[in-house]
Design a protein around this motif. Structure first.
Motif, short mmCIF file in Angstrom:
data_model
loop_
_atom_site.label_atom_id
_atom_site.label_comp_id
_atom_site.label_asym_id
_atom_site.label_seq_id
_atom_site.Cartn_x
_atom_site.Cartn_y
_atom_site.Cartn_z
N THR A 189 -4.31 -28.39 31.41
CA THR A 189 -3.89 -27.67 30.21
C THR A 189 -4.53 -26.29 30.16
OG1 THR A 189 -3.57 -29.72 28.97
CG2 THR A 189 -3.91 -27.71 27.68
N GLU A 221 -6.30 -17.48 23.73
CA GLU A 221 -5.23 -16.60 23.23
C GLU A 221 -5.81 -15.33 22.61
OE1 GLU A 221 -2.70 -18.77 20.61
OE2 GLU A 221 -2.14 -20.27 22.12
N LEU A 227 -7.93 -23.70 22.72
CA LEU A 227 -7.01 -22.79 23.41
C LEU A 227 -6.76 -21.53 22.59
CD1 LEU A 227 -4.40 -25.27 24.90
CD2 LEU A 227 -6.48 -24.36 25.96
N ASP A 242 -0.36 -18.70 31.74
CA ASP A 242 0.59 -18.20 30.74
C ASP A 242 0.05 -16.98 30.00
OD1 ASP A 242 2.27 -20.27 31.44
OD2 ASP A 242 1.72 -21.54 29.73
N LEU A 243 -1.27 -16.91 29.82
CA LEU A 243 -1.86 -15.84 29.03
C LEU A 243 -2.24 -14.61 29.86
CD1 LEU A 243 -4.07 -18.05 26.69
CD2 LEU A 243 -2.04 -16.74 26.03
N LYS A 258 -3.01 -24.02 32.92
CA LYS A 258 -1.68 -23.53 32.57
C LYS A 258 -1.77 -22.44 31.50
CE LYS A 258 1.32 -27.30 34.04
NZ LYS A 258 2.32 -28.31 33.63
N ALA A 259 -2.70 -22.60 30.56
CA ALA A 259 -2.91 -21.55 29.56
C ALA A 259 -3.44 -20.29 30.23
CB ALA A 259 -3.89 -22.03 28.49
N THR A 260 -4.33 -20.46 31.19
CA THR A 260 -4.85 -19.32 31.96
C THR A 260 -3.71 -18.54 32.58
OG1 THR A 260 -6.93 -20.47 32.43
CG2 THR A 260 -6.30 -18.69 33.93
#
Length: 307
Positions: A20, A296, A292, A27-28, A23-25
């Motif tokens: 998770t 962001e 998360l 996407d951001l 994937k945030a790494t």
């Protein structure tokens, strides 16, 4: 300035949590996802549900991400034989399509070795030097030729030196605060030199030592990337900073002194001061992997200002 996310899963994280965050790494818009290589919690954390293996984790992430680079700060040299490590890293690099970087260190946390029955040799630095020679030597050997090595700690005879990584050159990271042996080793083997949790003044001194060692070895000092790893704790206001500091069991003033903490403007200013002494990459040690919103905020209000 590159910003990379750096995690400490031994404090308590399973693979799904790490996926998770990775994937945030991606996407951001962060540059990379890195993780530590430890098998035992440190400090007051409960460590549940238990440790995850660095290279098994990265193999999974290699198949479930597309852009970010992946690596370790730092793989413990005591955990793996160098020939086996060369195979593992090359395979994961191929699984990722050529996005892997290898941070390799001597290993230092004796308690985790005792806990899992891993030998903890007295002479670790000499072993690390041989490991670097072997791993890089195996990768550099032409296909169809063999690699042999005769050292004090390791011996390889007629290795086929396979498989090869997808990248022509897997970046190798070396780091630490040692004043003489570490800079010499970095000058010989490293593509990047990393200082973990060092002040601006400490970093400037150590970067200078590494640059001098590179030049003494006949290498341009700017051939290396110079980087820092620092705990991060950012909030839109003082109350949010305090809440995030409390969540990881740290004091705000201590974090401001020793890490990257405060409002986005404060953190951007401090990153700029690291940049001024030659650091071009920061590994943001994220200790609350469930938050998360923190990532962001860093993406939107810190990374966006760095260019």
């Amino acid at each position: 300035m590159d910003l990379r996310i750096f995690t400490e899963p031994q404090q308590g994280a399973d693979y799904d949590t790490l996926l998770t965050v990775a994937k945030a790494t991606e996407d951001l818009g962060f540059d990379a996802f890195f993780r530590s290589d430890h098998y035992l919690r440190m400090g007051a954390a409960d460590g549940l549900p238990g440790p995850t293996d660095a290279w098994i984790t990265l193999a999974g992430l290699a198949r479930e991400t597309k852009r970010i680079r992946l690596g370790t700060l730092m793989t413990a040299g005591t955990f793996r034989l160098p020939g086996v490590l060369a195979i593992q890293v090359a395979q994961v690099d191929r699984m990722s399509g050529g996005r892997i970087e290898l941070g390799l260190g001597a290993g230092w946390f004796e308690e985790e070795h005792k806990a899992y029955g891993i030998p903890f040799p007295k002479e670790k630095f000499g072993r690390l030097e041989e490991q670097l020679a072997i791993v890089t030597g195996l990768w550099e050997t032409e296909v169809g030729k063999t690699f042999s090595y005769e050292g004090e700690f390791y011996r390889l005879t007629d290795s086929p030196a396979l498989p090869k990584p997808a990248q022509a050159k897997v970046p190798v990271l070396i780091g630490g605060h040692g004043a003489s042996r570490t800079p010499r080793l970095a000058a010989r083997y490293a593509d990047e030199f990393n200082i973990p949790f060092g002040s601006i003044e400490e970093s400037e001194r150590q970067f200078g030592r590494v640059r001098a060692a590179a030049q003494a070895a006949g290498r341009a000092a700017d051939d290396l990337v110079y980087s820092n790893a620092l705990v991060v704790c950012v909030g839109k206001n003082d109350a949010e900073v305090a809440r995030r500091a409390a969540a990881i069991g740290r004091e705000v003033e201590e974090l401001k002194a020793n890490g990257l903490a405060g409002t986005p403007a404060e953190v951007v200013d401090k990153i700029g001061r690291y940049g001024a002494i030659g650091s071009s990459r920061i590994y943001l040690q994220v200790l609350d992997l469930a938050d998360l919103d923190h990532l962001e905020l860093i993406s939107a209000q810190v990374q966006s200002q760095l260019g």
